[in-house]
Enzyme design. Structure first.
Site, PDB file in Angstrom:
ATOM      1  N   GLY A  31       0.786  -1.059  -0.008  1.00 41.63           N
ATOM      2  CA  GLY A  31      -0.023  -0.219   0.046  1.00 41.63           C
ATOM      3  C   GLY A  31       0.647   1.219  -0.053  1.00 41.63           C
ATOM      4  O   GLY A  31       2.176   1.379  -0.353  1.00 41.63           O
ATOM      5  N   ALA A  32       0.262   2.292   0.492  1.00 41.92           N
ATOM      6  CA  ALA A  32       0.581   3.608   0.198  1.00 41.92           C
ATOM      7  C   ALA A  32       1.358   3.743  -1.169  1.00 41.92           C
ATOM      8  O   ALA A  32       2.656   4.019  -1.526  1.00 41.92           O
ATOM      9  CB  ALA A  32       1.861   3.929   1.447  1.00 41.92           C
ATOM     10  N   HIS A  34       2.240   4.477  -5.094  1.00 41.45           N
ATOM     11  CA  HIS A  34       2.767   5.504  -5.855  1.00 41.45           C
ATOM     12  C   HIS A  34       2.879   5.246  -7.355  1.00 41.45           C
ATOM     13  O   HIS A  34       2.349   3.989  -7.784  1.00 41.45           O
ATOM     14  CB  HIS A  34       3.947   6.049  -5.458  1.00 41.45           C
ATOM     15  CG  HIS A  34       4.937   4.896  -5.083  1.00 41.45           C
ATOM     16  ND1 HIS A  34       5.291   4.224  -6.184  1.00 41.45           N
ATOM     17  CD2 HIS A  34       5.673   4.449  -3.781  1.00 41.45           C
ATOM     18  CE1 HIS A  34       6.440   3.416  -5.667  1.00 41.45           C
ATOM     19  NE2 HIS A  34       6.237   3.542  -4.249  1.00 41.45           N
ATOM     20  N   HIS A  37       4.402   1.495  -7.978  1.00 47.18           N
ATOM     21  CA  HIS A  37       3.295   0.370  -7.920  1.00 47.18           C
ATOM     22  C   HIS A  37       2.164   0.410  -9.361  1.00 47.18           C
ATOM     23  O   HIS A  37       1.877  -0.503  -9.785  1.00 47.18           O
ATOM     24  CB  HIS A  37       2.233   0.591  -6.746  1.00 47.18           C
ATOM     25  CG  HIS A  37       3.271   0.388  -5.368  1.00 47.18           C
ATOM     26  ND1 HIS A  37       3.335   1.714  -4.584  1.00 47.18           N
ATOM     27  CD2 HIS A  37       3.776  -0.371  -4.751  1.00 47.18           C
ATOM     28  CE1 HIS A  37       3.915   1.340  -3.688  1.00 47.18           C
ATOM     29  NE2 HIS A  37       4.190   0.126  -3.629  1.00 47.18           N
ATOM     30  N   LYS A 164      13.017  -1.995  -8.093  1.00 44.19           N
ATOM     31  CA  LYS A 164      13.434  -1.135  -7.088  1.00 44.19           C
ATOM     32  C   LYS A 164      14.253  -1.877  -6.052  1.00 44.19           C
ATOM     33  O   LYS A 164      15.137  -1.696  -5.316  1.00 44.19           O
ATOM     34  CB  LYS A 164      12.330  -0.186  -6.788  1.00 44.19           C
ATOM     35  CG  LYS A 164      12.034   0.150  -5.263  1.00 44.19           C
ATOM     36  CD  LYS A 164      13.123   1.332  -5.115  1.00 44.19           C
ATOM     37  CE  LYS A 164      12.837   1.985  -3.764  1.00 44.19           C
ATOM     38  NZ  LYS A 164      12.495   1.073  -2.470  1.00 44.19           N
ATOM     39  N   GLN A 168      14.866  -8.578  -3.512  1.00 39.81           N
ATOM     40  CA  GLN A 168      13.573  -9.157  -3.441  1.00 39.81           C
ATOM     41  C   GLN A 168      13.361  -9.975  -4.580  1.00 39.81           C
ATOM     42  O   GLN A 168      12.740 -11.248  -4.481  1.00 39.81           O
ATOM     43  CB  GLN A 168      12.710  -8.159  -3.081  1.00 39.81           C
ATOM     44  CG  GLN A 168      11.272  -8.620  -3.015  1.00 39.81           C
ATOM     45  CD  GLN A 168      10.326  -7.824  -2.295  1.00 39.81           C
ATOM     46  OE1 GLN A 168      10.399  -7.622  -1.214  1.00 39.81           O
ATOM     47  NE2 GLN A 168       9.642  -7.031  -3.334  1.00 39.81           N
TER      48      GLN A 168
HETATM   49  P1  AMP Z   1       5.963  -2.490  -1.604  1.00 37.84           P
HETATM   50  O1  AMP Z   1       4.708  -1.865  -1.487  1.00 37.84           O
HETATM   51  O2  AMP Z   1       7.123  -1.376  -1.115  1.00 37.84           O
HETATM   52  O3  AMP Z   1       6.175  -3.733  -1.043  1.00 37.84           O
HETATM   53  O4  AMP Z   1       6.347  -2.648  -3.327  1.00 37.84           O
HETATM   54  C1  AMP Z   1       5.484  -3.404  -4.037  1.00 37.84           C
HETATM   55  C2  AMP Z   1       5.892  -3.625  -5.361  1.00 37.84           C
HETATM   56  O5  AMP Z   1       6.387  -2.534  -6.088  1.00 37.84           O
HETATM   57  C3  AMP Z   1       7.380  -4.048  -5.253  1.00 37.84           C
HETATM   58  O6  AMP Z   1       7.505  -5.387  -5.986  1.00 37.84           O
HETATM   59  C4  AMP Z   1       8.261  -3.181  -5.361  1.00 37.84           C
HETATM   60  O7  AMP Z   1       9.802  -3.778  -6.004  1.00 37.84           O
HETATM   61  C5  AMP Z   1       7.346  -2.190  -6.516  1.00 37.84           C
HETATM   62  N1  AMP Z   1       7.911  -0.893  -6.357  1.00 37.84           N
HETATM   63  C6  AMP Z   1       8.257  -0.134  -5.412  1.00 37.84           C
HETATM   64  N2  AMP Z   1       8.595   0.951  -5.573  1.00 37.84           N
HETATM   65  C7  AMP Z   1       8.888   0.989  -7.075  1.00 37.84           C
HETATM   66  C8  AMP Z   1       9.307   1.859  -8.178  1.00 37.84           C
HETATM   67  N3  AMP Z   1       9.596   2.948  -7.741  1.00 37.84           N
HETATM   68  N4  AMP Z   1       9.448   1.492  -9.335  1.00 37.84           N
HETATM   69  C9  AMP Z   1       8.937   0.357  -9.406  1.00 37.84           C
HETATM   70  N5  AMP Z   1       8.636  -0.840  -8.864  1.00 37.84           N
HETATM   71  C10 AMP Z   1       8.417  -0.435  -7.449  1.00 37.84           C
END
Ligand code: AMP
Length: 296
Positions: A31-32, A34, A37, A164, A168
């Site tokens: 969540g949160a 941008h 995502h 990013k 992971q």
């Molecule tokens: P998170 O909500 O931070 O767990 O991220 C969810 C997914 O979005 C993960 O696969 C992240 O790698 C991807 N993600 C987060 N930030 C970015 C970004 N700036 N550019 C591309 N993918 C992203």
């Protein structure tokens, strides 16, 4: 867009989609949201018939309780963004839905019970031990634990992850291989702010000044990429460490140049026919940020 809160609703929905011979693209998030995502949702929409997203701040992957407590939660705006992006269904479970009381109690007591769930006890070898693995104990097993649960429920054809979180991605690929899962893992490019800062939910916690100064993180990586042909590995690392030190608000946690497949530290640079990735982790105003760039 359908909002699903229980595992039962989720599997009923995805079973139905599959029975109608539609493919499923899955985007797990915390969540949160941008534009980073949303770029994963866009890619999933392009490649699959239906897109399912999940929003779940997964407690078992946080090694720092303050980070878990302060993690931004903006569920209503998230849903609006997903709807606008054309996401078909979003799964928003609460913690009790995803973990049994026993799992949560053991986590609270710090007891490592290897019998919980499959992702929890995978050995990722070097990939799980370097960089984020070394600095965030238990983090990747927590990630594997929740992603394996989600994959078993959604049974997606393809699942989308951002570069990013480069390490992971390697962990997820290893998990899928070790657990013989059928899902195809699609990696998506890093989306950046105008000043180069990699978009991240944690950026929300930076002050405007910190956000501005954070640009030096990606500038360091871009500079290293520019210099990769002129300097050897020690020189490149020295350069990066000295460059980032010029910003007093930032504390460097690590800067590493690794083989982009095995994530082993690169010693002789350049390596013949092998690509490398430069990875960085810093702390800025109590917020931990990571970024990376592929070198060649
Ligand atoms: P998170 O909500 O931070 O767990 O991220 C969810 C997914 O979005 C993960 O696969 C992240 O790698 C991807 N993600 C987060 N930030 C970015 C970004 N700036 N550019 C591309 N993918 C992203």
């Amino acid at each position: 867009m359908i909002i699903l809160n229980s595992k039962l609703q989720l599997s009923a929905y995805t079973d139905n989609v599959r029975n109608q011979h539609n493919s499923i693209g899955f985007v797990p998030t915390m969540g949160a949201l941008h534009s980073g995502h949303i770029s994963l949702v866009d890619m999933a929409k392009y490649q699959c018939d239906k897109v399912v997203c999940s929003i779940f701040v997964n407690p078992t992957q946080f090694n720092d309780l303050n980070d878990l407590k302060n993690y931004p939660r903006t569920i209503e705006v998230d849903c609006q963004m997903l709807e606008k992006a054309g996401c078909d269904a979003v799964f928003i479970p609460d913690v009790q839905e995803m973990y049994s009381t026993q799992e949560l109690e053991l986590k609270k007591q710090g007891v490592e019970d290897k019998s919980w769930t499959e992702g929890k006890d995978i050995d990722f070898g070097i990939i799980g031990r370097v960089m984020e693995g070394a600095h965030r104990p238990g983090h990747f097993n927590g990630v594997a634990q929740i992603v394996s649960k989600l994959f078993r429920l959604v049974k997606p054809d393809k699942a989308y992850f951002g570069q990013k979180d480069f390490q992971q991605l390697a962990i997820i690929r290893s998990m899928v291989k070790q657990l013989d899962m059928k899902v195809e893992i699609i990696s998506c490019p890093i989306i950046r702010e105008k000043n180069g800062l990699a978009m991240s939910s944690r950026n929300e916690r930076l002050t405007p000044l910190e956000r501005e100064r954070a640009a030096i993180i990606s500038q360091t990586l871009f500079q290293v990429k520019e210099l990769q042909k002129q300097k050897n590995i020690t020189e490149l690392k020295d350069f990066a460490e000295n460059f980032i030190k010029t910003e007093p608000l930032i504390q460097l946690e690590y800067f590493e140049i690794s083989n982009s497949e095995t994530l082993e530290p690169v010693i002789n640079y350049p390596q013949a026919n092998k690509s490398a990735v430069a990875c960085i982790a810093v702390k800025l105003g109590g917020v931990r940020l990571i970024d990376n760039i592929l070198l060649y």
